[in-house]
Design an enzyme around this catalytic site. Structure first.
Site, short mmCIF file in Angstrom:
data_model
loop_
_atom_site.label_atom_id
_atom_site.label_comp_id
_atom_site.label_asym_id
_atom_site.label_seq_id
_atom_site.Cartn_x
_atom_site.Cartn_y
_atom_site.Cartn_z
N GLY A 254 0.84 -1.21 0.00
CA GLY A 254 0.00 0.00 0.00
C GLY A 254 0.87 1.26 0.00
N LEU A 355 23.89 16.13 -26.94
CA LEU A 355 24.87 17.12 -26.47
C LEU A 355 26.31 16.71 -26.83
CD1 LEU A 355 22.38 18.25 -25.02
CD2 LEU A 355 23.80 18.60 -23.01
N GLU A 380 11.23 0.68 -6.30
CA GLU A 380 9.77 0.71 -6.27
C GLU A 380 9.17 -0.18 -7.34
OE1 GLU A 380 7.89 2.68 -4.23
OE2 GLU A 380 9.48 3.80 -3.25
C1 LIG Z 1 19.01 3.79 -4.95
C2 LIG Z 1 18.03 2.82 -4.41
C3 LIG Z 1 17.20 3.17 -3.34
C4 LIG Z 1 16.30 2.26 -2.79
N1 LIG Z 1 15.54 2.62 -1.70
C5 LIG Z 1 14.79 1.65 -1.06
C6 LIG Z 1 14.12 1.95 0.18
O1 LIG Z 1 14.14 3.10 0.66
N2 LIG Z 1 13.49 0.95 0.83
C7 LIG Z 1 13.43 -0.34 0.34
O2 LIG Z 1 12.84 -1.20 0.98
N3 LIG Z 1 14.04 -0.64 -0.86
C8 LIG Z 1 14.72 0.32 -1.55
N4 LIG Z 1 15.37 0.01 -2.73
C9 LIG Z 1 15.34 -1.36 -3.22
C10 LIG Z 1 14.60 -1.55 -4.52
O3 LIG Z 1 13.22 -1.47 -4.32
C11 LIG Z 1 15.05 -2.90 -5.11
O4 LIG Z 1 16.37 -2.71 -5.59
C12 LIG Z 1 14.16 -3.40 -6.21
O5 LIG Z 1 12.90 -3.78 -5.70
C13 LIG Z 1 14.77 -4.60 -6.95
O6 LIG Z 1 15.21 -5.56 -6.04
P1 LIG Z 1 16.68 -6.17 -6.18
O7 LIG Z 1 17.64 -5.03 -6.29
O8 LIG Z 1 16.89 -7.13 -5.10
O9 LIG Z 1 16.66 -6.91 -7.60
P2 LIG Z 1 16.07 -8.38 -7.85
O10 LIG Z 1 14.73 -8.49 -7.21
O11 LIG Z 1 17.11 -9.38 -7.50
O12 LIG Z 1 15.88 -8.37 -9.43
C14 LIG Z 1 16.95 -8.65 -10.34
C15 LIG Z 1 16.39 -8.70 -11.76
O13 LIG Z 1 15.43 -9.76 -11.87
C16 LIG Z 1 14.25 -9.28 -12.49
N5 LIG Z 1 13.11 -10.06 -12.02
C17 LIG Z 1 12.60 -10.11 -10.78
N6 LIG Z 1 11.56 -10.96 -10.73
C18 LIG Z 1 11.39 -11.46 -11.98
C19 LIG Z 1 10.48 -12.40 -12.58
N7 LIG Z 1 9.51 -12.96 -11.87
N8 LIG Z 1 10.63 -12.66 -13.89
C20 LIG Z 1 11.61 -12.08 -14.62
N9 LIG Z 1 12.51 -11.21 -14.10
C21 LIG Z 1 12.39 -10.90 -12.81
C22 LIG Z 1 14.18 -7.82 -12.06
O14 LIG Z 1 13.34 -7.08 -12.92
C23 LIG Z 1 15.64 -7.42 -12.15
O15 LIG Z 1 15.96 -7.09 -13.47
C24 LIG Z 1 16.22 0.95 -3.34
C25 LIG Z 1 17.03 0.60 -4.44
C26 LIG Z 1 17.91 1.51 -4.98
C27 LIG Z 1 18.78 1.10 -6.13
#
Ligand SMILES: Cc1cc2nc3c(=O)[nH]c(=O)nc-3n(C[C@H](O)[C@H](O)[C@H](O)COP(=O)(O)OP(=O)(O)OC[C@H]3O[C@@H](n4cnc5c(N)ncnc54)[C@H](O)[C@@H]3O)c2cc1C
Length: 400
Positions: A254, A355, A380
């Site tokens: 949510g 650019l 997100e």
């Molecule tokens: C700068 C930054 C700030 C952030 N701030 C916050 C925060 O304040 N709080 C918080 O809780 N999180 C935060 N995050 C975390 C962010 O939400 C996660 O990085 C994001 O949800 C992706 O998770 P992961 O990095 O573990 O990638 P993974 O979940 O490991 O994904 C890796 C790849 O697999 C792909 N993938 C995943 N599932 C599937 C599927 N079913 N089928 C095919 N492909 C798939 C994804 O699209 C991605 O390309 C932040 C991230 C960054 C980079």
């Protein structure tokens, strides 16, 4: 009588068309909405743009802006009461748009504080939790962060390893969180943890014994925003720290729906900044004996940017009105987050190329936005995650 030629029309004085708002979205806004947008726009021009490059290069967050952001009522702006401004969702979107025109890091600070920290307290918290935290968070006296993602997979938050166990009236929380925006400057965290009863949210002060924050250094993206890892080693909080009014993944989801909605608008701001940089640059740059913007190929690329921005604006604007009417659905937010983050990063990358060599210089905004948007398209919910949310809505099949 001579007929007008295309050349004649080029000589006419520039019309009043706003290249960043071809569909006159501004004309759809109420007086209050337009006034807040204008105030935030002026703030970004006067206070953010002059300093943001330095912060991006130094990998620091401009904390000096926090009191001014709070004074304008931009923290928890849609919340009624508790010293919050009670603005509508379209206004929140416009705030995100203008802030991200400055930098995604500033918009991220406001998104996290508003949608991921204040919103869960407001929507799921007890009256005592609201009274204790919302006024302090609205005034930026306290900064919060949102701990959902864990290192083994942010796209699958249900697979949560952080646990909270009952100990008398207290809770003991252990686990770790990764990629947490604002963590290094946070006074408190909303931590999502698995309990015997499913996922629950907890308000945890970051100075609680056993709570450690490690800043994530050397990021190439969102450098004007601080990100950290959270480690909770048997952190004890009272029973009153739990958010009483939500259980399960729908709690954090949510919050994410709220934040993602704002991000759809933020992406527009970043894209507008890049288009504006290209319009200015191609008017001044002379190649082959004429300004670069006299080339059809360049005009087509600028027109493509304007087309993409216009579609993003219409999506977010309509979504905002639907949101204000209380009818916004998660798959609608996914379409807009996916579309708007995608168009923004494509525009920023293309702007960088238009650019030429200057495009890699911090003197011009596109490279900074392009690098920031690498985070925006991932956090997100990655692009794939949003596509799968839409796929599920279309087919009824959960393909995650
Ligand atoms: C700068 C930054 C700030 C952030 N701030 C916050 C925060 O304040 N709080 C918080 O809780 N999180 C935060 N995050 C975390 C962010 O939400 C996660 O990085 C994001 O949800 C992706 O998770 P992961 O990095 O573990 O990638 P993974 O979940 O490991 O994904 C890796 C790849 O697999 C792909 N993938 C995943 N599932 C599937 C599927 N079913 N089928 C095919 N492909 C798939 C994804 O699209 C991605 O390309 C932040 C991230 C960054 C980079």
């Amino acid at each position: 009588m001579a007929t007008a030629t295309p050349l004649d029309s080029q000589k006419k004085a520039p019309s009043s068309i706003d290249p960043l708002d071809l569909y006159d979205i501004c004309a759809e806004l109420s007086e209050d909405e337009a006034m807040v947008q204008d105030t935030v726009r002026r703030f970004v021009d006067a206070e953010v743009l002059p300093i943001i490059r330095e912060h991006f290069e130094q990998h620091t967050f401009p904390r000096e802006l926090m009191p001014k952001i709070a004074e304008m009522g931009l923290l928890g702006s849609t919340i009624e009461g508790y010293d919050c401004a009670g603005m509508n969702q379209v206004t929140y979107g416009l705030i995100c748009q203008e802030l991200e025109r400055g930098d995604s890091g500033i918009r991220s600070f406001v998104s996290v504080q508003s949608s991921l920290v204040m919103h869960p307290i407001y929507a799921y918290g007890s009256e005592a939790q609201k009274q204790e935290w919302l006024p302090r968070l609205a005034s930026a006296e306290a900064v919060g962060c949102f701990g959902l993602t864990e290192s083994h997979g942010g796209s699958d938050p249900g697979n949560m390893k952080t646990v909270a166990k009952r100990d008398g009236d207290d809770w003991r929380i252990s686990g770790s969180k990764m990629w947490i925006t604002n963590a290094p400057i946070a006074d408190m965290a909303v931590i999502w943890a698995m309990t015997e009863d499913g996922i629950r949210g907890f308000i945890v002060p970051t100075d609680a014994p056993g709570f450690e924050v490690q800043e994530i250094e050397n990021k190439f993206s969102l450098r004007a925003s601080l990100t950290g890892a959270l480690f909770l080693d048997d952190v004890r909080v009272p029973g009153s720290a739990m958010l009483p009014n939500v259980k399960g993944l729908r709690g954090p989801l949510g919050c994410l729906t709220k934040a993602r909605y704002g991000i759809t608008w933020g992406c527009i701001g970043a894209a507008q900044a890049c288009l504006e940089a290209c319009i200015d640059y191609t008017a001044d740059r002379e190649l082959f004996g004429r300004p670069l913007n006299h080339n059809q190929a360049i005009q087509i690329r600028l027109a493509e940017m304007a087309r993409k921005i216009t579609t993003a604006q219409l999506l977010s604007y309509h979504l905002g009105r639907v949101n204000d009417a209380g009818n916004m659905r998660p798959e609608q937010v996914s379409v807009a987050k996916w579309n708007n983050a995608r168009i923004a990063i494509d525009i920023a990358r293309d702007a960088r190329d238009i650019l030429g060599g200057s495009g890699i210089s911090a003197e011009y905004v596109p490279i900074r936005h392009a690098l920031n948007l690498e985070s925006v398209i991932t956090y997100e919910g990655t692009e794939t995650v949003h596509q799968l949310v839409v796929g599920k809505a279309l087919t009824g099949v959960n393909a995650f």
